[in-house]
Design a protein around this motif. Structure first.
Motif, PDB file in Angstrom:
ATOM      1  N   GLU A 137      39.343  33.980 -44.722  1.00  0.00           N
ATOM      2  CA  GLU A 137      40.467  34.724 -45.352  1.00  0.00           C
ATOM      3  C   GLU A 137      39.809  36.329 -44.355  1.00  0.00           C
ATOM      4  O   GLU A 137      39.967  37.490 -44.588  1.00  0.00           O
ATOM      5  N   ILE A 138      39.007  36.584 -46.034  1.00  0.00           N
ATOM      6  CA  ILE A 138      37.654  37.462 -46.260  1.00  0.00           C
ATOM      7  C   ILE A 138      37.307  37.529 -45.141  1.00  0.00           C
ATOM      8  O   ILE A 138      37.484  39.367 -44.294  1.00  0.00           O
ATOM      9  N   GLY A 139      36.642  37.170 -44.468  1.00  0.00           N
ATOM     10  CA  GLY A 139      35.689  37.723 -43.281  1.00  0.00           C
ATOM     11  C   GLY A 139      36.636  38.291 -42.330  1.00  0.00           C
ATOM     12  O   GLY A 139      36.554  38.769 -41.982  1.00  0.00           O
ATOM     13  N   LYS A 140      37.757  37.463 -41.902  1.00  0.00           N
ATOM     14  CA  LYS A 140      38.701  38.346 -41.324  1.00  0.00           C
ATOM     15  C   LYS A 140      39.213  39.716 -41.002  1.00  0.00           C
ATOM     16  O   LYS A 140      39.489  40.252 -40.765  1.00  0.00           O
ATOM     17  N   LEU A 141      39.382  39.396 -42.290  1.00  0.00           N
ATOM     18  CA  LEU A 141      39.778  41.440 -42.672  1.00  0.00           C
ATOM     19  C   LEU A 141      38.937  41.961 -42.702  1.00  0.00           C
ATOM     20  O   LEU A 141      39.336  43.189 -42.182  1.00  0.00           O
ATOM     21  N   LEU A 142      37.572  41.478 -42.772  1.00  0.00           N
ATOM     22  CA  LEU A 142      36.359  43.009 -42.664  1.00  0.00           C
ATOM     23  C   LEU A 142      36.346  42.529 -41.018  1.00  0.00           C
ATOM     24  O   LEU A 142      35.072  43.265 -41.037  1.00  0.00           O
ATOM     25  N   GLY A 143      35.930  41.427 -40.590  1.00  0.00           N
ATOM     26  CA  GLY A 143      35.676  41.406 -39.125  1.00  0.00           C
ATOM     27  C   GLY A 143      34.391  40.895 -38.848  1.00  0.00           C
ATOM     28  O   GLY A 143      34.072  41.200 -37.875  1.00  0.00           O
ATOM     29  N   VAL A 144      33.922  39.615 -39.504  1.00  0.00           N
ATOM     30  CA  VAL A 144      33.236  39.452 -39.409  1.00  0.00           C
ATOM     31  C   VAL A 144      33.043  38.186 -39.483  1.00  0.00           C
ATOM     32  O   VAL A 144      34.535  37.532 -39.996  1.00  0.00           O
ATOM     33  N   GLY A 145      31.802  37.154 -39.177  1.00  0.00           N
ATOM     34  CA  GLY A 145      32.393  35.675 -38.569  1.00  0.00           C
ATOM     35  C   GLY A 145      32.320  34.481 -40.092  1.00  0.00           C
ATOM     36  O   GLY A 145      31.854  35.837 -41.015  1.00  0.00           O
ATOM     37  N   PRO A 146      32.619  33.502 -40.177  1.00  0.00           N
ATOM     38  CA  PRO A 146      32.702  32.708 -41.399  1.00  0.00           C
ATOM     39  C   PRO A 146      31.147  32.890 -41.928  1.00  0.00           C
ATOM     40  O   PRO A 146      30.916  32.487 -43.333  1.00  0.00           O
ATOM     41  N   GLN A 147      30.362  33.058 -40.604  1.00  0.00           N
ATOM     42  CA  GLN A 147      28.604  32.752 -41.589  1.00  0.00           C
ATOM     43  C   GLN A 147      28.020  34.383 -42.152  1.00  0.00           C
ATOM     44  O   GLN A 147      27.678  33.773 -43.429  1.00  0.00           O
ATOM     45  N   ALA A 148      28.136  34.751 -41.908  1.00  0.00           N
ATOM     46  CA  ALA A 148      27.904  36.966 -42.176  1.00  0.00           C
ATOM     47  C   ALA A 148      28.890  36.492 -43.948  1.00  0.00           C
ATOM     48  O   ALA A 148      27.842  36.454 -45.250  1.00  0.00           O
ATOM     49  N   ILE A 149      29.784  35.919 -43.663  1.00  0.00           N
ATOM     50  CA  ILE A 149      30.651  35.662 -45.532  1.00  0.00           C
ATOM     51  C   ILE A 149      29.994  34.752 -46.597  1.00  0.00           C
ATOM     52  O   ILE A 149      29.268  35.122 -47.244  1.00  0.00           O
ATOM     53  N   HIS A 150      28.899  33.608 -46.167  1.00  0.00           N
ATOM     54  CA  HIS A 150      28.548  33.289 -46.560  1.00  0.00           C
ATOM     55  C   HIS A 150      27.086  33.471 -46.845  1.00  0.00           C
ATOM     56  O   HIS A 150      26.290  32.984 -48.011  1.00  0.00           O
ATOM     57  N   ARG A 151      26.561  33.861 -45.838  1.00  0.00           N
ATOM     58  CA  ARG A 151      24.972  34.642 -46.074  1.00  0.00           C
ATOM     59  C   ARG A 151      25.728  35.491 -47.418  1.00  0.00           C
ATOM     60  O   ARG A 151      24.505  35.337 -48.387  1.00  0.00           O
ATOM     61  N   TRP A 152      25.956  36.584 -47.342  1.00  0.00           N
ATOM     62  CA  TRP A 152      26.296  37.196 -48.573  1.00  0.00           C
ATOM     63  C   TRP A 152      27.023  36.452 -49.472  1.00  0.00           C
ATOM     64  O   TRP A 152      25.465  37.140 -51.017  1.00  0.00           O
ATOM     65  N   ARG A 153      27.436  35.485 -49.287  1.00  0.00           N
ATOM     66  CA  ARG A 153      27.529  34.674 -51.498  1.00  0.00           C
ATOM     67  C   ARG A 153      26.425  34.496 -51.831  1.00  0.00           C
ATOM     68  O   ARG A 153      26.188  34.180 -52.422  1.00  0.00           O
ATOM     69  N   LEU A 154      25.416  34.318 -51.086  1.00  0.00           N
ATOM     70  CA  LEU A 154      24.372  33.317 -50.502  1.00  0.00           C
ATOM     71  C   LEU A 154      23.004  34.718 -51.315  1.00  0.00           C
ATOM     72  O   LEU A 154      21.838  33.703 -51.526  1.00  0.00           O
ATOM     73  N   ASP A 155      23.134  35.647 -50.762  1.00  0.00           N
ATOM     74  CA  ASP A 155      21.902  36.752 -50.785  1.00  0.00           C
ATOM     75  C   ASP A 155      22.007  37.307 -52.098  1.00  0.00           C
ATOM     76  O   ASP A 155      22.339  37.246 -53.216  1.00  0.00           O
ATOM     77  N   PRO A 156      20.128  37.082 -52.194  1.00  0.00           N
ATOM     78  CA  PRO A 156      19.525  37.440 -53.810  1.00  0.00           C
ATOM     79  C   PRO A 156      19.660  38.363 -54.084  1.00  0.00           C
ATOM     80  O   PRO A 156      19.801  38.456 -55.872  1.00  0.00           O
ATOM     81  N   LEU A 157      19.520  39.280 -53.428  1.00  0.00           N
ATOM     82  CA  LEU A 157      20.080  40.099 -54.495  1.00  0.00           C
ATOM     83  C   LEU A 157      21.125  41.334 -54.624  1.00  0.00           C
ATOM     84  O   LEU A 157      21.584  42.000 -55.807  1.00  0.00           O
ATOM     85  N   VAL A 158      22.052  41.354 -53.876  1.00  0.00           N
ATOM     86  CA  VAL A 158      23.732  41.054 -54.391  1.00  0.00           C
ATOM     87  C   VAL A 158      24.250  40.493 -53.418  1.00  0.00           C
ATOM     88  O   VAL A 158      24.954  40.626 -52.716  1.00  0.00           O
ATOM     89  N   PRO A 159      24.446  39.182 -53.811  1.00  0.00           N
ATOM     90  CA  PRO A 159      25.239  38.917 -53.906  1.00  0.00           C
ATOM     91  C   PRO A 159      27.597  38.768 -54.268  1.00  0.00           C
ATOM     92  O   PRO A 159      28.071  39.443 -54.778  1.00  0.00           O
ATOM     93  N   LEU A 160      27.801  38.026 -52.562  1.00  0.00           N
ATOM     94  CA  LEU A 160      29.475  38.383 -53.213  1.00  0.00           C
ATOM     95  C   LEU A 160      29.681  36.900 -53.914  1.00  0.00           C
ATOM     96  O   LEU A 160      29.738  36.209 -54.198  1.00  0.00           O
TER      97      LEU A 160
END
Length: 109
Positions: free
Chosen positions: A25-48
């Motif tokens: 749902e957050i991805g839809k709000l931002l206009g990005v796909g689920p893979q991008a959101i999960h990549r952001w969640r796993l980002d080692p420097l700036v995680p969501l």
């Protein structure tokens, strides 16, 4: 605040359940796909920051807003670093490209 192996925060400050939104749902709000959101969640420097609720990963609009702010700051502070050099083709790939160009010329292209 501790971080587990999936780069997800573990602390006592779990948001109220009515504030949690599935990452899709957050991805839809931002206009990005689920893979991008999960990549952001796993980002080692700036995680969501996200929490697993049942089978779904969830976050909040406030956490997303904070993530965007932190990511923007990180990007602007690293803007002084030079861009990486353009990739060079391997010898094998260069031969493939040259053969395709020769074939196109032979066909009159």
């Amino acid at each position: 605040m501790a971080v587990d192996s999936a780069a997800t925060y573990i602390d006592d400050e779990i948001p109220a359940l009515d504030q949690l939104r599935p990452l899709e749902e957050i991805g839809k709000l931002l206009g990005v796909g689920p893979q991008a959101i999960h990549r952001w969640r796993l980002d080692p420097l700036v995680p969501l920051r996200a929490w697993k609720v049942g089978r779904r990963w969830c976050s909040t609009v406030d956490e997303t807003r904070d993530f965007i702010r932190r990511r923007t700051l990180a990007a602007s502070s690293s803007s002084n670093t030079p861009a990486p050099p353009a990739p060079t083709h391997t010898a094998r790939r260069r031969k493939q490209i040259d053969a395709a160009v020769a074939k196109a010329k032979a066909m009159g292209c």
